[in-house]
Structures are given as C-alpha cells and as structure tokens.
Design an enzyme around this catalytic site. Structure first.
Site, PDB file in Angstrom:
ATOM      1  N   ALA A 249       0.181   3.015   7.391  1.00  0.00           N
ATOM      2  CA  ALA A 249       0.454   4.686   7.837  1.00  0.00           C
ATOM      3  C   ALA A 249      -0.731   5.283   8.000  1.00  0.00           C
ATOM      4  CB  ALA A 249       1.182   4.950   6.695  1.00  0.00           C
TER       5      ALA A 249
ATOM      6  N   ASN B 245       0.813  -1.175   0.095  1.00  0.00           N
ATOM      7  CA  ASN B 245       0.191   0.144  -0.152  1.00  0.00           C
ATOM      8  C   ASN B 245       0.959   1.363  -0.066  1.00  0.00           C
ATOM      9  OD1 ASN B 245      -1.946   1.995   0.436  1.00  0.00           O
ATOM     10  ND2 ASN B 245      -3.145   0.846   1.936  1.00  0.00           N
ATOM     11  N   ASP B 246       1.520   1.548   1.098  1.00  0.00           N
ATOM     12  CA  ASP B 246       2.031   2.694   1.319  1.00  0.00           C
ATOM     13  C   ASP B 246       3.518   3.180   0.229  1.00  0.00           C
ATOM     14  OD1 ASP B 246       0.608   3.447   3.316  1.00  0.00           O
ATOM     15  OD2 ASP B 246       1.701   2.849   4.777  1.00  0.00           O
ATOM     16  N   VAL B 247       3.921   1.845  -0.026  1.00  0.00           N
ATOM     17  CA  VAL B 247       5.002   1.728  -0.872  1.00  0.00           C
ATOM     18  C   VAL B 247       4.993   1.951  -2.445  1.00  0.00           C
ATOM     19  CG1 VAL B 247       6.641   0.452   0.719  1.00  0.00           C
ATOM     20  CG2 VAL B 247       5.175  -0.827  -1.218  1.00  0.00           C
TER      21      VAL B 247
END
Lengths: 94, 474
Positions: free
Chosen positions: B443, B402-404
């Site tokens: 996050a 997700n965040d990456v």
C-alpha cells in the site's frame, strides 16, 4: 424469443442467484480459495455452447472454427479448474 | 407463449423428442454443482463435493455430445484434448504459491469461451436474431471479452510480467468512460444494422481494450478483489450465453458462479473497509504521500536483531501467534513456517496462526499454503476469532505481512488504510517481524509497528530466516 420463454429464463436465473448466495455464505474462509477455483471450473460450462457451435455446421465453417477455439478455452477452464481444486482439497484432507 | 418452449434446449440442433432427456440431465448436473458447493462448507466433505461437481460436468458434456444431429466430432475431440492437456499440465505443474494467477488465467479462458460462443451464434444467425437474444449475446460477448483480457492483465501483474504498481495517466477514467459509451453506441448501431461486421468488430475490440485498461490502474495488493470480480463476470457471461441459447444448464451455473464471485468480492472489500468503487478507481497504493505534511511519521528506529536473539525470545515464549502474509508466499516459506511452529509446539508452546482475510493475493490464500505445509486447520484462526487474544500472548511472529498488521489503520485518520480491520499484534509482549528489507508495503505506507519498542525486526528472506531460527533453537 417469446416473452414466456424470457420470463422463465429470468426466473431460473434469479432463483439460482439466491440459491447460490445461500450455499456460498456457508463456505468457511479456510476454503475460499477452493471455492473460487471450483466455481471457476464450473463456469467452464460454456463448453456446452462451444460443443454445439462446433458440431452444428454441416461442414467446417467460420462458426465451427469459433466453436473449436471456444472448446479449447473452455476445456482449459474445466480441466485446469477441477484439477487445481482437487490438488488443493487434497491438502485439507486430514 | 407455452412455457414449455423454454424446455426446448437449442431446438435448432435437436429434435424435440430428445430435448426433455437432455434437459433432465442438465438439471441433474446443476444439482450436482450446487451439492459440490454445499459440501465445501467443511474441509472434511469438500473433496467429495468437488468430485460430485466433476461428475455433473461430465454428464452435461456427455449429454450434449449425444445431441442428435451433431457432427464434427474430430474437431470437438481435438479441441477438448488440446484444452485438457494445457489445463491439466498447468494445474499439476503450478506452485501452490502461484495459485492466484492460475485462477485468474483459467478464469480468463472461461470468459474467452463465452465470448467465442456468442460470436459463433452471431455468425450462424446473421441478421435473424430477435432483440432479446441479440442483447444477451452482446452482453456475453462484451463481458466475456473484458473478462479475458482483464484476467490476463491480473495474471501478468501477479507474475510480475508488468508493473504491479497502479499504472495511471491523466484523464484515465474519462478514457474508460468514453470506451464504455462507444461500446453502448456501437451496440445500439448493431441493433439497427444486425449484419454490420464493422460494428461487431468494434464492440469486440472495445471490450478487449476495456479489460486491459480497467485492470491497469489497480495495484497488486488489490488483485484478490479483481480476481473475485472477474470470476463473477465470467459467470455472468455464461448466464447470458445461456439465455441466448435457451440452455438452462448455462443459466443456472452462470448465476452460481456470479453469486460466488460477488460474495467473495464483498468479503474482500469489507475486510479492507473499502468500497468496490474505491478498489476499482482509486489507484490505491500508487502515491507514496509525502510524509512530512506535519503528520508525524513513525518515531523511534527500526531495530534489526540477530537470529540468536530472536531464537532466545521464541524458546522462552509460552504462547505464540504466527501471522503470515504475502511475503510468506513470495518466499515459499510455508513449510519452514510449519517446521518452526511444530518445533515450538513440541516444546510445549501454544502455537496458533492468525489469518487476515486479505493476507496474500486471493481469498483464503494463506489457508491453502498452510494446508499444503500440513498445518492442521484447527490451528488457523480468523481475525475476529483471535484478535482479542493478542494482549495475552507472549510472542507474535509476523512473516511477510505488513498492511494487515499496521496500527495506523486504527490510530491515524490520514492513513490510506485508516478504518481497515487489522490484527492487533502490537498488544503482544513481543512482536517479531520477518521482513525482506526496510521498504514500505504494497500500500506504499509506513508501518509504525516496525518502530515500536516491543518489536524485533529480523531482516532477510523469510524462508532462510525461519530455517536459521529453527537451527538456532535446536
């Protein structure tokens, strides 16, 4: 402890830090997890201190009891760390 | 002041005659440890390196056991067997996906061992320690103690035994600051009154408490950094013990571990474009900021697709990049991922894997899982090696990451992850995202990638989604 001893100890420490940093920088990202668990395993070298603490007193005492606990913890660290690393590295073998 | 004095390892246990041979074996061990790390520079030699390192450890232990005047072998061997059984059993039983928490746990044991050795040394020399030895023993005790509890907390967070979200309360950093100051004050007191059991107990309790309180406010997604840092602490504790015991093997090995931990910590922080102090103190991921402060949220809607639609896109692709994340580990989907990759590879699709440095919960976490599933490591590419290729790729398959892959890191200066290097997956013709639910990532931030026109969402457990996809394609 005399100053000469301290200086030599610090010298070893500093040089080993640099040697370690050089070696580690060459480990590719693929192997970062085995690096972590492998270096984790060698930090179980505290077992040497644990062995001496356990075996030094002539008879069972608070020192050998603490040493005994330390032996257990350090053995978990050493055996577990190496075996887990070995298991992982076996997967990379192709 | 003879420098040779240092060569005398633990002279109070050993007669000087045997010291030189013991120290020589220690030097051999340290060399083997270094060779072990050197051989880790290639997957082909890595296994040999680990075996060399094991030999070094066995030699060091064997030599120490042969120290003249040592007794209590029943106790020593009992302890070693208990530890070996516990460590060995967990190492065999543990699932590859649970590797981060396993490393944390073993690391905690190492910290505890150092602290206990320091404590034993205090006990056997009450009042008779010079200030350098006292300092190093105290450092070993404090660092070892906080490594122990800190690692247990990291373990509990990763296992989900306690909330993975950052736990914060008002004045948290003030409390931690006071604990640090109190530890320093008690240490100073111990210098004046070396026999004070009370001061010593206080230091132990405070260092154990500090380990807990320092890790509590750190979120699950930041655990890779914490594990690396704790790893380096355990090395430092070992070195400190080595100084106190005048044991070269401990000093050298501890500094190797310390350096490796710091190195990995730095890699992790750089990969997230955050400073170490930001990781440690910012309670990252705790606040889900109110998205309606005039900052425009993601536009459009998430489009959920059926397995058949996604399978069609995949079979028609000429090139595919798979981006795994923690979701793949959580769903144990690495084998299903490999199956899909292999199937498409056999159909002539160019299949590659893009590994973000902080994907997962440990440095190299994804690499290990994919290696477990027999994905050839030639197919794995690091962020900087593959990021330019997304624009010329037909399909990107994001599995539980997700965040990456969040483009906000590049486009939205108010995003908490702004500036973090991310994989440019949105540049591919089509992006398929396998995701368990519509919820935000670790996050705690929205991902506009999921709302883009060229993104297809496939909701559900990653493993079963992948299996259904393979079945649908065949």
């Amino acid at each position: 402890m005399d100053t000469g001893t301290i200086i030599i100890g610090l010298t070893i420490f500093v040089l080993a830090c640099f040697a370690g940093a050089e070696l580690i920088a060459k480990v590719p990202p693929t192997l970062h997890t085995p690096l972590m668990s492998g270096s984790n395993a060698i930090s179980g070298i505290a077992i040497l201190g644990a062995l001496l603490a356990t075996g030094y007193p002539e008879s069972f005492s608070s020192v050998s009891a603490l040493g005994f606990l330390a032996v257990i913890f350090a053995s978990i660290n050493v055996v577990g760390g190496y075996m887990v690393t070995h298991r992982m590295l076996q997967m990379f073998k192709k | 002041m003879a420098p040779a004095a240092f060569i005398q390892t633990t002279e109070k246990y050993v007669n000087p005659m045997s010291n030189h041979s013991i120290n020589f074996i220690y030097l051999v061990s340290a060399t083997l440890f270094m060779l072990g790390i050197k051989y880790l520079s290639s997957p082909r030699t890595a296994k040999r390196g680990n075996i060399l390192s094991m030999i070094g450890m066995a030699a060091a232990i064997g030599t120490t056991m042969a120290t003249p005047g040592l007794h209590g072998f029943t106790l020593i061997i009992t302890g070693m067997i208990i530890g070996a059984v516990i460590g060995g059993y967990t190492a065999i039983k543990i699932k590859m996906t649970a590797m981060p928490e396993m490393v944390a746990l073993f690391n905690g044991c190492g910290g505890a061992a150092s602290a206990l050795v320091a404590l034993a040394e205090f006990q056997s020399n009450t009042g008779g320690l010079d200030s350098f030895t006292l300092t190093t023993l105290l450092l070993s005790l404090i660092i070892g103690g906080l490594t122990f509890t800190g690692s247990l907390m990291a373990y509990a967070k990763l296992q989900g035994l306690i909330p993975t979200r950052p736990v914060t309360y008002p004045g948290q950093q003030v409390v931690n600051g006071i604990i640090v100051l109190a530890t320093v004050a008690l240490s100073w007191f111990l210098f004046q009154n070396p026999t004070s059991i009370l001061a010593l107990s206080g230091i132990i309790i405070l260092s154990l408490g500090l380990g807990v309180l320092a890790v509590i406010p750190i979120g699950g997604a930041d655990m890779p950094v914490i594990i690396c840092l704790l790893n380096s602490y355990s090395g430092l504790a070992v070195s400190m013990t080595g100084f106190a015991l005048k044991n070269n093997a401990l000093i050298i090995t501890g500094s190797l571990v310390g350096a490796s931990g710091i190195f990995l910590t730095k890699i992790m922080c750089d990969a997230m474009n955050r400073s170490l102090s930001n990781v440690l103190f910012s309670a990252f991921g705790q606040v889900v900021e109110s998205t309606d402060d005039s900052e425009e949220g993601p536009t459009g809607s998430m489009k959920g697709f059926e397995v058949e639609d996604v399978a069609t896109i995949l079979t028609n692709a000429g090139s595919l990049i798979i981006v795994p994340g923690y979701g793949m580990a959580a769903a144990q989907a690495q084998h299903a991922t490999r199956e899909l990759g292999d199937y498409l590879g056999d159909q002539g699709v160019e299949v590659r894997y893009a590994i973000h440095p902080v994907a997962g919960r440990m440095p190299g976490h994804m690499n290990v899982l994919l290696a477990e599933a027999d994905v050839p490591y030639e197919q794995l590419f690091a962020l900087e090696d593959i990021n330019d290729d997304f624009s010329s790729t037909d399909v990107v398959l994001v599995i539980g990451a997700n965040d990456v892959v969040n483009p906000a890191a590049k486009s939205n200066p108010s995003s908490p992850i702004y500036g973090m290097p991310v994989l440019d997956v949105e540049k591919a013709t089509t992006v398929i995202v396998l995701k368990r639910s519509m919820s935000v990532g670790f996050a705690g931030i929205e991902n506009e990638l999921f709302y883009k026109d060229n993104t297809m969402m496939l909701f559900g457990d990653a493993k079963s989604s992948l299996q259904k996809l393979v079945a649908a394609m065949k």
